[in-house]
Design a protein around this motif. Structure first.
Motif, PDB file in Angstrom:
ATOM      1  N   PRO A 520       0.796  -1.239   0.000  1.00 43.57           N
ATOM      2  CA  PRO A 520       0.000   0.000   0.000  1.00 43.57           C
ATOM      3  C   PRO A 520       0.821   1.278   0.000  1.00 43.57           C
ATOM      4  CG  PRO A 520       0.045  -0.961   2.190  1.00 43.57           C
ATOM      5  CD  PRO A 520       0.747  -1.938   1.294  1.00 43.57           C
ATOM      6  N   ILE A 521       2.127   1.194   0.282  1.00 44.32           N
ATOM      7  CA  ILE A 521       2.955   2.400   0.391  1.00 44.32           C
ATOM      8  C   ILE A 521       3.954   2.420  -0.760  1.00 44.32           C
ATOM      9  CG2 ILE A 521       4.549   3.700   1.850  1.00 44.32           C
ATOM     10  CD1 ILE A 521       3.336   2.215   4.237  1.00 44.32           C
ATOM     11  N   GLY A 522       4.015   3.523  -1.479  1.00 44.48           N
ATOM     12  CA  GLY A 522       4.925   3.651  -2.608  1.00 44.48           C
ATOM     13  C   GLY A 522       6.345   3.937  -2.180  1.00 44.48           C
ATOM     14  N   GLN A 523       7.298   3.423  -2.954  1.00 46.37           N
ATOM     15  CA  GLN A 523       8.720   3.610  -2.641  1.00 46.37           C
ATOM     16  C   GLN A 523       9.121   5.084  -2.716  1.00 46.37           C
ATOM     17  OE1 GLN A 523      10.909   1.345  -1.691  1.00 46.37           O
ATOM     18  NE2 GLN A 523       9.966  -0.623  -2.214  1.00 46.37           N
ATOM     19  N   ARG A 524       8.586   5.798  -3.700  1.00 47.44           N
ATOM     20  CA  ARG A 524       8.987   7.191  -3.893  1.00 47.44           C
ATOM     21  C   ARG A 524       8.552   8.056  -2.725  1.00 47.44           C
ATOM     22  NH1 ARG A 524       7.178   9.602  -9.536  1.00 47.44           N
ATOM     23  NH2 ARG A 524       8.135   7.614 -10.104  1.00 47.44           N
ATOM     24  N   GLY A 525       7.276   7.889  -2.295  1.00 48.95           N
ATOM     25  CA  GLY A 525       6.788   8.675  -1.161  1.00 48.95           C
ATOM     26  C   GLY A 525       7.514   8.331   0.120  1.00 48.95           C
ATOM     27  N   ASN A 526       7.845   7.047   0.307  1.00 47.90           N
ATOM     28  CA  ASN A 526       8.553   6.646   1.514  1.00 47.90           C
ATOM     29  C   ASN A 526       9.971   7.201   1.547  1.00 47.90           C
ATOM     30  OD1 ASN A 526       8.472   4.832   3.978  1.00 47.90           O
ATOM     31  ND2 ASN A 526      10.297   4.051   2.944  1.00 47.90           N
ATOM     32  N   THR A 527      10.613   7.285   0.384  1.00 50.03           N
ATOM     33  CA  THR A 527      11.952   7.868   0.323  1.00 50.03           C
ATOM     34  C   THR A 527      11.928   9.322   0.779  1.00 50.03           C
ATOM     35  OG1 THR A 527      12.622   6.396  -1.477  1.00 50.03           O
ATOM     36  CG2 THR A 527      13.853   8.459  -1.233  1.00 50.03           C
ATOM     37  N   ILE A 528      10.940  10.056   0.315  1.00 50.74           N
ATOM     38  CA  ILE A 528      10.820  11.469   0.705  1.00 50.74           C
ATOM     39  C   ILE A 528      10.581  11.600   2.202  1.00 50.74           C
ATOM     40  CG2 ILE A 528       9.377  13.522   0.436  1.00 50.74           C
ATOM     41  CD1 ILE A 528       8.930  12.647  -2.482  1.00 50.74           C
ATOM     42  N   SER A 529       9.692  10.764   2.759  1.00 50.83           N
ATOM     43  CA  SER A 529       9.396  10.871   4.190  1.00 50.83           C
ATOM     44  C   SER A 529      10.605  10.468   5.037  1.00 50.83           C
ATOM     45  CB  SER A 529       8.184  10.006   4.549  1.00 50.83           C
ATOM     46  OG  SER A 529       8.477   8.634   4.383  1.00 50.83           O
ATOM     47  N   CYS A 530      11.414   9.531   4.556  1.00 53.46           N
ATOM     48  CA  CYS A 530      12.620   9.142   5.294  1.00 53.46           C
ATOM     49  C   CYS A 530      13.652  10.262   5.291  1.00 53.46           C
ATOM     50  CB  CYS A 530      13.232   7.883   4.676  1.00 53.46           C
ATOM     51  SG  CYS A 530      12.351   6.347   5.042  1.00 53.46           S
ATOM     52  N   LEU A 531      13.931  10.812   4.113  1.00 52.81           N
ATOM     53  CA  LEU A 531      15.011  11.774   3.988  1.00 52.81           C
ATOM     54  C   LEU A 531      14.667  13.131   4.582  1.00 52.81           C
ATOM     55  CD1 LEU A 531      16.220  10.924   0.368  1.00 52.81           C
ATOM     56  CD2 LEU A 531      17.247  10.213   2.537  1.00 52.81           C
ATOM     57  N   PHE A 532      13.384  13.501   4.552  1.00 47.32           N
ATOM     58  CA  PHE A 532      13.004  14.833   5.029  1.00 47.32           C
ATOM     59  C   PHE A 532      12.361  14.821   6.412  1.00 47.32           C
ATOM     60  CE2 PHE A 532      13.341  15.502   0.474  1.00 47.32           C
ATOM     61  CZ  PHE A 532      13.973  16.727   0.399  1.00 47.32           C
ATOM     62  N   SER A 533      11.781  13.688   6.824  1.00 47.47           N
ATOM     63  CA  SER A 533      11.074  13.648   8.103  1.00 47.47           C
ATOM     64  C   SER A 533      11.567  12.539   9.032  1.00 47.47           C
ATOM     65  CB  SER A 533       9.563  13.458   7.866  1.00 47.47           C
ATOM     66  OG  SER A 533       9.053  14.466   7.030  1.00 47.47           O
ATOM     67  N   GLU A 534      12.557  11.779   8.579  1.00 42.56           N
ATOM     68  CA  GLU A 534      13.070  10.651   9.364  1.00 42.56           C
ATOM     69  C   GLU A 534      11.920   9.720   9.790  1.00 42.56           C
ATOM     70  OE1 GLU A 534      16.615   9.995  12.691  1.00 42.56           O
ATOM     71  OE2 GLU A 534      15.717  11.983  12.398  1.00 42.56           O
ATOM     72  N   GLU A 535      11.056   9.446   8.817  1.00 43.32           N
ATOM     73  CA  GLU A 535       9.872   8.637   9.072  1.00 43.32           C
ATOM     74  C   GLU A 535       9.794   7.519   8.029  1.00 43.32           C
ATOM     75  OE1 GLU A 535       5.043   9.208   9.686  1.00 43.32           O
ATOM     76  OE2 GLU A 535       6.190  10.739   8.615  1.00 43.32           O
ATOM     77  N   ASN A 536      10.031   6.288   8.463  1.00 41.14           N
ATOM     78  CA  ASN A 536       9.975   5.138   7.571  1.00 41.14           C
ATOM     79  C   ASN A 536       8.577   4.517   7.632  1.00 41.14           C
ATOM     80  OD1 ASN A 536      10.736   2.994   5.865  1.00 41.14           O
ATOM     81  ND2 ASN A 536      11.269   1.719   7.638  1.00 41.14           N
ATOM     82  N   ARG A 537       7.805   4.701   6.581  1.00 43.59           N
ATOM     83  CA  ARG A 537       6.431   4.208   6.583  1.00 43.59           C
ATOM     84  C   ARG A 537       6.341   2.768   6.107  1.00 43.59           C
ATOM     85  NH1 ARG A 537       4.356   9.806   3.721  1.00 43.59           N
ATOM     86  NH2 ARG A 537       4.456  11.110   5.598  1.00 43.59           N
ATOM     87  N   ILE A 538       7.282   2.361   5.278  1.00 48.04           N
ATOM     88  CA  ILE A 538       7.277   0.975   4.796  1.00 48.04           C
ATOM     89  C   ILE A 538       7.870   0.063   5.862  1.00 48.04           C
ATOM     90  CG2 ILE A 538       8.386  -0.613   3.169  1.00 48.04           C
ATOM     91  CD1 ILE A 538       8.016   1.370   0.987  1.00 48.04           C
TER      92      ILE A 538
END
Length: 819
Positions: A520-538
């Protein structure tokens, strides 16, 4: 029933040109024999031809807005020319009596409304033949589009050209309210010898309250000028009257009361005392809440079949569109003949197939078409057929195909970075596509920076354009630079089936899975959330796996599927804290659903099998010579699925069984918009032993600002918080898109053509846990975007709220090759 071809094959030709008294061409004017009601239409150059048997006849010529002309002729064994010059209708406007400030047109319209249902029911059962010709042209187009040269691959560099040209002759069977069938006898598409032309013989009935032209033009439909409630939407003005065959015809101007409502403008002519439609010249524009095209003109001409029944003898639709530098226009004409209003239908006449192209329909000779078509071709149409037929032959030459592929397969920077690059070979009937760099590279704290190269190769096995046999191969590589793990897997698919589609898919290797295998979670959106918010959703794990699936359409709206899967799962833990914006007192959460469990999975194996079925009652089909295409029905889609985990099979550690049922539907309320829903229930029959988190029942959550699939996800729900192995759950997704209803009455907003949308999502688990969210927002922003405000409730108490932004038509994400 005699065919058009058999009637015309041995007859002599009467031809001519139809103009008005100023020399102006009258396109698609109607010409027919009064004694037998058989006729034709002129082309857009005003030229016509008709082939009656030898004898004495009355030849009639008429055009909407012009005085009908009748001419006595004698048909011999020689061809003859009969040109017509039509005069504008001489309108008489006798002393107009205004009562209570009302134009007399209103009383005429009221009378027409009273007789509307009577005339609508007159053709409740009939069969006829229909000739359809469609063409689209461009007046202008840009040299480049999104950085790529615009090339129509037709060998013509001029700015004005024919884009599409097709002709179709069909038999049309109707038995209202629900039975309809179109059988295409012959079909021809310029430049496509194996193509099938447009066949759309259905009348646009102005006797219906709501005139539905197409989902893409306006899903609400358009209010007829003589609808039951038409006086609430239109103003009318009697502009005159004229006489034809002893009947008085009232010429009435139709004026929308408000802009940005789904309303026509133009003229409708009503037969006095009978109160039936004689003809119509109507137009739709952007101010009619029309999508896709800028203007749509509709011309209809009615003709008596007998003393009581009239029918639409010709219907012409003129679309025009200007978008992104493209300026296109066209015409689509239907000519109806050989009407039978007392048909005898047998049990085989109607079935689930509503449109059928016969085996030889696109194999007719040039000689056949010269004799069968009732509308003469124009000079540029003849030229288009010849040029594109020659070009089609040239395209089979290997040297030409090689040069064409060099242009088509040109590598561009935009494709490499943003869109992905593809390469096609017509000669080999193959295509290969590569993802963009944005999809090739990603980041997550378990693997670090990830390189994920892949490609997909497809080969079409049928030589005809309508064949469906194909094979696909898609290898994928994956390397994590932090955990230094290398994974590779391969997916192979084969599609076949003469009538109904069948797909077999196998996939195996090693790969990284999300705990919810539907990804359900896209790789591109998760990359952005990791790099900018330190939030790994996957949340992910690694597995060596092998899976297979089989899906087959079996007719009558049924689709059957089954599959199996083996996974040897291993945990993936975080290996890096890398981020671009390190926030104090914040670190990555563990790489497992920590809101659900307190520790990561341990290595284990699972083997499972799934069986399921989808069914849509009343499904309708388009039948081509080598396949059938399901186009759905007005009824909901029902689904059922059962999954069994087998302990000790291939070392499997799990044993469980679970089920789910679903129902989904779209209900078009026309002027009031469209209502959609998806309902479901399911649960575990037996949790057996050692059920692992990836095999739980998962709800599709979303913690991103960007919306996920609207009718299959919960926009504010944490991804794994409510994943479960409960025996029973029930869920619901409902939304109503008003499609301009209400918002078209608000100044400022109505010009933007925004759609109000509202709805709710929710679920209950075993009756003691519940979650629901309500939302409202605007759709059709810049024709593509949608924004919602969402408020969620947990166990009956307000919980979270937020904004979700998405595309109007978000398709669902699902596992690559798992049923």
């Amino acid at each position: 029933m005699l065919s058009i071809y058999s009637l015309l094959a041995n007859a002599q030709k009467i031809k001519g040109i139809i103009t008005d008294n100023t020399g102006k061409i009258l396109p698609f004017a109607s010409v027919f024999i009064k004694e037998n009601n058989k006729g034709t239409n002129a082309n857009s150059e005003g030229k016509y031809s008709i082939k009656p048997e030898p004898g004495r006849y009355t030849l009639v010529c008429q055009h909407v807005g012009y005085k009908k002309e009748e001419r006595k002729i004698t048909v011999t064994n020689d061809d003859q020319e009969q040109n017509f010059v039509l005069n504008l209708q001489e309108m008489t406007l006798s002393e107009v009596i205004i009562k209570n400030g009302e134009d007399p047109a209103y009383q005429i319209i009221r009378n027409a409304i009273k007789k509307r249902t009577y005339f609508e029911s007159q053709l409740a059962s009939f069969q006829c033949e229909v000739y359809t010709k469609g063409q689209m042209r461009v007046r202008n187009y840009p040299k480049k589009f999104f950085g790529r040269k615009v090339d129509f691959e037709d060998g013509d560099t001029s700015k004005q050209k024919m884009l599409y040209l097709s002709e179709t002759i069909s038999k049309y069977f109707v038995d209202k309210p629900n039975k309809e069938k179109i059988e295409v006898i012959s079909s021809k598409v310029s430049g496509q010898s194996d193509g099938f032309g447009l066949s759309a013989p259905r009348f646009l009935s102005l006797y219906a309250n709501n005139v539905f032209i197409g989902e893409n033009l306006n899903p609400r439909g358009f209010v007829s000028p003589i609808a039951e409630n038409a006086l609430n939407f239109y103003r009318y003005k009697l502009e005159g009257a004229y006489f034809e065959d002893g009947r008085e015809i009232s010429h009435i101007k139709v004026i929308p009361k408000r802009t940005y409502e789904p309303l026509f403008s133009g003229y409708i002519d009503i037969v006095a005392d009978e109160w039936r439609i004689h003809s119509a010249q109507l137009q739709l524009t952007k101010a009619s809440q029309m999508e896709l095209v800028d203007t749509l003109r509709i011309e209809q001409l009615y003709r008596p079949l007998n003393k009581e029944v009239w029918y639409i003898s010709s219907q012409v639709i003129y679309p025009a569109i200007k978008i992104l530098g493209f300026d296109a226009y066209g015409s689509f004409v239907n000519i109806y003949s050989n009407f039978n209003v007392e048909p005898v239908f047998d049990k085989k006449t109607f079935s689930s197939t509503i449109l059928k192209y016969t085996d030889s329909s696109n194999k007719k000779t040039t000689e056949y078409w010269e004799k069968a078509r009732p509308v003469p071709l124009m000079a540029d149409e003849i030229k288009d057929y010849k040029r594109k037929d020659s070009l089609e032959l040239a395209k089979k030459d290997p040297a030409y195909l090689d040069s064409l592929e060099k242009v088509r397969n040109k590598i561009t920077l935009a494709n490499i970075i943003l869109l992905g690059q593809s390469f096609q070979s017509e000669r080999k009937r193959t295509s290969i596509s590569y993802p963009s760099l944005l999809e090739l590279v990603s980041f997550n704290p378990a693997e670090g920076w990830v390189a994920n190269p892949s490609f997909a190769w497809t080969k079409k096995l049928d030589t005809t354009s309508s064949g469906r046999r194909s094979i696909s191969i898609a290898p994928t590589l994956r390397y994590g630079f932090s955990n230094k793990h290398f994974n590779a897997h391969l997916t192979v698919g084969y599609t076949y089936g003469k009538k109904y589609a069948t797909t077999i898919t196998f996939s195996g290797g090693s790969r990284v899975f999300q705990f919810n295998n539907n990804s359900p979670i896209g790789q591109r959106g998760n990359t952005i959330s990791c790099l900018f918010s330190e939030e790994n959703r996957i949340k992910s794990y690694e597995a060596v796996y092998f899976r297979g699936s089989f899906r087959k359409g079996i007719g009558n709206g049924f689709t059957f599927y089954t599959g199996f899967q083996y996974q040897d799962r291993k945990p993936l833990n975080n290996t890096t804290n890398y981020t671009w914006r390190d926030k104090p007192n914040r670190e990555y959460t563990p790489n497992y659903p920590d809101e659900l469990v307190s520790a990561n999975i341990k290595r284990h194996q699972v083997f499972m099998a799934t069986i399921g079925m989808n069914w849509q009652p009343g499904a309708r089909y388009i039948e081509l010579p080598d396949r059938k295409i399901n186009i759905g029905s007005k009824y909901p889609v029902f689904s059922a699925q059962y999954t069994q985990g087998f302990k000790d099979v291939f070392g499997s550690d799990e044993s469980f069984s679970k089920w789910k049922l679903g129902i989904t539907d779209d209900i078009n309320f026309k002027l009031q918009g469209k209502f959609r829903y998806r309902l479901g229930m399911g649960g575990f029959v037996d949790t057996g032993r050692n059920v692992q988190v990836p095999d739980y029942n998962h709800f599709n959550g979303n913690i991103s600002t960007f919306a996920t699939e609207y009718l299959n996800s919960f926009q504010l729900l944490p991804i794994y918080l409510f994943s479960n192995i409960s025996r029973f759950y029930v869920l619901a997704h409902v939304e109503h898109n008003f499609k301009g209803f209400l918002t078209n009455k608000i100044p400022g907003i109505k010009k933007l053509n925004l759609y109000l949308v509202a709805g709710a999502n929710g679920f209950y688990i075993n009756g003691n846990k519940n979650y629901y969210e309500i939302f409202a927002g605007f759709d059709n922003i810049f024709k593509q975007l949608r924004i919602d405000f969402v408020q969620s409730y947990r166990d009956g108490k307000a919980w979270q709220n937020g904004i979700r932004i998405g595309f109007s038509r978000i398709s669902g994400r699902r596992g690559d090759d798992w049923p």
